[in-house]
Scaffold this motif. Structure first.
Motif, PDB file in Angstrom:
ATOM      1  N   CYS A   4       0.887  -1.151   0.000  1.00  0.00           N
ATOM      2  CA  CYS A   4       0.000   0.000   0.000  1.00  0.00           C
ATOM      3  C   CYS A   4       0.929   1.206   0.000  1.00  0.00           C
ATOM      4  O   CYS A   4       1.929   1.214   0.714  1.00  0.00           O
ATOM      5  CB  CYS A   4      -0.874  -0.024   1.248  1.00  0.00           C
ATOM      6  N   THR A   5       0.622   2.220  -0.810  1.00  0.00           N
ATOM      7  CA  THR A   5       1.508   3.374  -0.934  1.00  0.00           C
ATOM      8  C   THR A   5       0.847   4.625  -0.386  1.00  0.00           C
ATOM      9  O   THR A   5      -0.298   4.922  -0.709  1.00  0.00           O
ATOM     10  CB  THR A   5       1.892   3.595  -2.414  1.00  0.00           C
ATOM     11  N   LEU A   6       1.583   5.337   0.453  1.00  0.00           N
ATOM     12  CA  LEU A   6       1.124   6.608   1.008  1.00  0.00           C
ATOM     13  C   LEU A   6       1.927   7.746   0.390  1.00  0.00           C
ATOM     14  O   LEU A   6       3.156   7.680   0.326  1.00  0.00           O
ATOM     15  CB  LEU A   6       1.315   6.632   2.530  1.00  0.00           C
ATOM     16  N   ASP A   7       1.228   8.781  -0.059  1.00  0.00           N
ATOM     17  CA  ASP A   7       1.896   9.990  -0.534  1.00  0.00           C
ATOM     18  C   ASP A   7       2.294  10.839   0.666  1.00  0.00           C
ATOM     19  O   ASP A   7       1.651  10.790   1.718  1.00  0.00           O
ATOM     20  CB  ASP A   7       0.963  10.811  -1.420  1.00  0.00           C
ATOM     21  N   ALA A   8       3.323  11.648   0.481  1.00  0.00           N
ATOM     22  CA  ALA A   8       3.806  12.528   1.548  1.00  0.00           C
ATOM     23  C   ALA A   8       4.626  13.653   0.931  1.00  0.00           C
ATOM     24  O   ALA A   8       5.153  13.498  -0.173  1.00  0.00           O
ATOM     25  CB  ALA A   8       4.675  11.743   2.525  1.00  0.00           C
ATOM     26  N   PRO A   9       4.764  14.761   1.638  1.00  0.00           N
ATOM     27  CA  PRO A   9       5.636  15.825   1.139  1.00  0.00           C
ATOM     28  C   PRO A   9       7.098  15.357   1.036  1.00  0.00           C
ATOM     29  O   PRO A   9       7.838  15.824   0.189  1.00  0.00           O
ATOM     30  CB  PRO A   9       5.509  16.934   2.182  1.00  0.00           C
ATOM     31  N   ASP A  10       7.492  14.411   1.905  1.00  0.00           N
ATOM     32  CA  ASP A  10       8.843  13.848   1.902  1.00  0.00           C
ATOM     33  C   ASP A  10       8.732  12.363   2.243  1.00  0.00           C
ATOM     34  O   ASP A  10       8.451  12.002   3.390  1.00  0.00           O
ATOM     35  CB  ASP A  10       9.713  14.587   2.924  1.00  0.00           C
ATOM     36  N   ALA A  11       8.934  11.523   1.243  1.00  0.00           N
ATOM     37  CA  ALA A  11       8.776  10.071   1.424  1.00  0.00           C
ATOM     38  C   ALA A  11       9.648   9.527   2.548  1.00  0.00           C
ATOM     39  O   ALA A  11       9.194   8.712   3.359  1.00  0.00           O
ATOM     40  CB  ALA A  11       9.090   9.341   0.118  1.00  0.00           C
ATOM     41  N   ARG A  12      10.884   9.962   2.609  1.00  0.00           N
ATOM     42  CA  ARG A  12      11.805   9.428   3.619  1.00  0.00           C
ATOM     43  C   ARG A  12      11.378   9.795   5.045  1.00  0.00           C
ATOM     44  O   ARG A  12      11.504   8.983   5.951  1.00  0.00           O
ATOM     45  CB  ARG A  12      13.227   9.901   3.355  1.00  0.00           C
ATOM     46  N   GLN A  13      10.898  11.008   5.240  1.00  0.00           N
ATOM     47  CA  GLN A  13      10.479  11.400   6.588  1.00  0.00           C
ATOM     48  C   GLN A  13       9.284  10.581   7.061  1.00  0.00           C
ATOM     49  O   GLN A  13       9.245  10.137   8.201  1.00  0.00           O
ATOM     50  CB  GLN A  13      10.159  12.891   6.641  1.00  0.00           C
ATOM     51  N   LEU A  14       8.299  10.377   6.188  1.00  0.00           N
ATOM     52  CA  LEU A  14       7.144   9.577   6.602  1.00  0.00           C
ATOM     53  C   LEU A  14       7.549   8.112   6.785  1.00  0.00           C
ATOM     54  O   LEU A  14       7.088   7.444   7.716  1.00  0.00           O
ATOM     55  CB  LEU A  14       5.998   9.709   5.603  1.00  0.00           C
ATOM     56  N   ALA A  15       8.432   7.625   5.930  1.00  0.00           N
ATOM     57  CA  ALA A  15       8.915   6.249   6.086  1.00  0.00           C
ATOM     58  C   ALA A  15       9.630   6.069   7.420  1.00  0.00           C
ATOM     59  O   ALA A  15       9.492   5.022   8.068  1.00  0.00           O
ATOM     60  CB  ALA A  15       9.840   5.881   4.928  1.00  0.00           C
ATOM     61  N   ASP A  16      10.388   7.076   7.858  1.00  0.00           N
ATOM     62  CA  ASP A  16      11.057   7.005   9.172  1.00  0.00           C
ATOM     63  C   ASP A  16      10.045   6.748  10.278  1.00  0.00           C
ATOM     64  O   ASP A  16      10.266   5.919  11.164  1.00  0.00           O
ATOM     65  CB  ASP A  16      11.797   8.309   9.484  1.00  0.00           C
ATOM     66  N   PHE A  17       8.917   7.474  10.248  1.00  0.00           N
ATOM     67  CA  PHE A  17       7.881   7.312  11.265  1.00  0.00           C
ATOM     68  C   PHE A  17       7.364   5.872  11.280  1.00  0.00           C
ATOM     69  O   PHE A  17       7.334   5.225  12.321  1.00  0.00           O
ATOM     70  CB  PHE A  17       6.728   8.294  11.027  1.00  0.00           C
ATOM     71  N   TYR A  18       6.945   5.366  10.110  1.00  0.00           N
ATOM     72  CA  TYR A  18       6.369   4.020  10.065  1.00  0.00           C
ATOM     73  C   TYR A  18       7.415   2.931  10.298  1.00  0.00           C
ATOM     74  O   TYR A  18       7.100   1.883  10.863  1.00  0.00           O
ATOM     75  CB  TYR A  18       5.615   3.802   8.747  1.00  0.00           C
ATOM     76  N   GLU A  19       8.641   3.168   9.901  1.00  0.00           N
ATOM     77  CA  GLU A  19       9.713   2.206  10.179  1.00  0.00           C
ATOM     78  C   GLU A  19       9.870   2.037  11.695  1.00  0.00           C
ATOM     79  O   GLU A  19       9.980   0.917  12.207  1.00  0.00           O
ATOM     80  CB  GLU A  19      11.017   2.699   9.559  1.00  0.00           C
ATOM     81  N   ASN A  20       9.841   3.131  12.425  1.00  0.00           N
ATOM     82  CA  ASN A  20       9.943   3.071  13.883  1.00  0.00           C
ATOM     83  C   ASN A  20       8.674   2.531  14.521  1.00  0.00           C
ATOM     84  O   ASN A  20       8.733   1.781  15.492  1.00  0.00           O
ATOM     85  CB  ASN A  20      10.268   4.455  14.441  1.00  0.00           C
ATOM     86  N   LEU A  21       7.510   2.902  13.989  1.00  0.00           N
ATOM     87  CA  LEU A  21       6.240   2.433  14.553  1.00  0.00           C
ATOM     88  C   LEU A  21       6.063   0.932  14.365  1.00  0.00           C
ATOM     89  O   LEU A  21       5.700   0.214  15.296  1.00  0.00           O
ATOM     90  CB  LEU A  21       5.069   3.186  13.908  1.00  0.00           C
ATOM     91  N   LEU A  22       6.326   0.445  13.152  1.00  0.00           N
ATOM     92  CA  LEU A  22       6.080  -0.960  12.826  1.00  0.00           C
ATOM     93  C   LEU A  22       7.286  -1.865  13.067  1.00  0.00           C
ATOM     94  O   LEU A  22       7.125  -3.078  13.181  1.00  0.00           O
ATOM     95  CB  LEU A  22       5.643  -1.084  11.361  1.00  0.00           C
ATOM     96  N   GLY A  23       8.486  -1.277  13.082  1.00  0.00           N
ATOM     97  CA  GLY A  23       9.693  -2.095  13.230  1.00  0.00           C
ATOM     98  C   GLY A  23      10.045  -2.857  11.972  1.00  0.00           C
ATOM     99  O   GLY A  23      10.748  -3.862  12.027  1.00  0.00           O
TER     100      GLY A  23
END
Length: 122
Positions: A4-23
């Motif tokens: 599933c793909t989420l759009d964001a102003p900065d892909a890497r910043q949003l990925a950082d959040f979910y990487e930490n949230l989901l592990g």
């Protein structure tokens, strides 16, 4: 389904959040495209940079970008999961439609739900 793909102003910043949230580790990492995937396989979560990103509105409101999907994330302890998500940058929604589910917004405004599986969920 691969992801599933989420759009964001900065892909890497949003990925950082979910990487930490989901592990989940990164499967791919480019400036405008990041893929996370669970280590044990299955569908992942991708992020793409969208310069014209407009955050969805939930609950819905006229003439605002409507929520078209959201993530449901099962957790073991709802209270501690909410606290952890908020510490990582999420915001708890003012409106909570259910006692056993918490609606939060990720750092760019995508709504997602944290819930604990109960026997009545079957």
């Amino acid at each position: 389904m691969a992801a599933c793909t989420l759009d964001a102003p900065d892909a890497r910043q949003l990925a950082d959040f979910y990487e930490n949230l989901l592990g989940w580790p990164r499967r791919s990492d480019a400036p405008e495209w990041v893929e996370l995937a669970p280590s044990d396989g299955g569908a992942g979560l991708s992020f793409q940079t969208e310069p014209l990103f407009s955050p969805p509105r939930w609950p819905s409101a006229p003439s605002r970008q409507q929520m078209m999907m959201h993530l449901d994330i099962e957790v073991d302890d709802l209270t501690s999961a909410v606290e952890r998500a908020v510490a990582l940058g999420a915001t708890e929604a003012d409106f909570q439609p259910q006692d056993d589910v918490r609606v939060l917004y990720d750092p760019v405004g995508h709504p997602f739900c944290l819930f604990v599986h109960t026997d009545s969920d079957s």
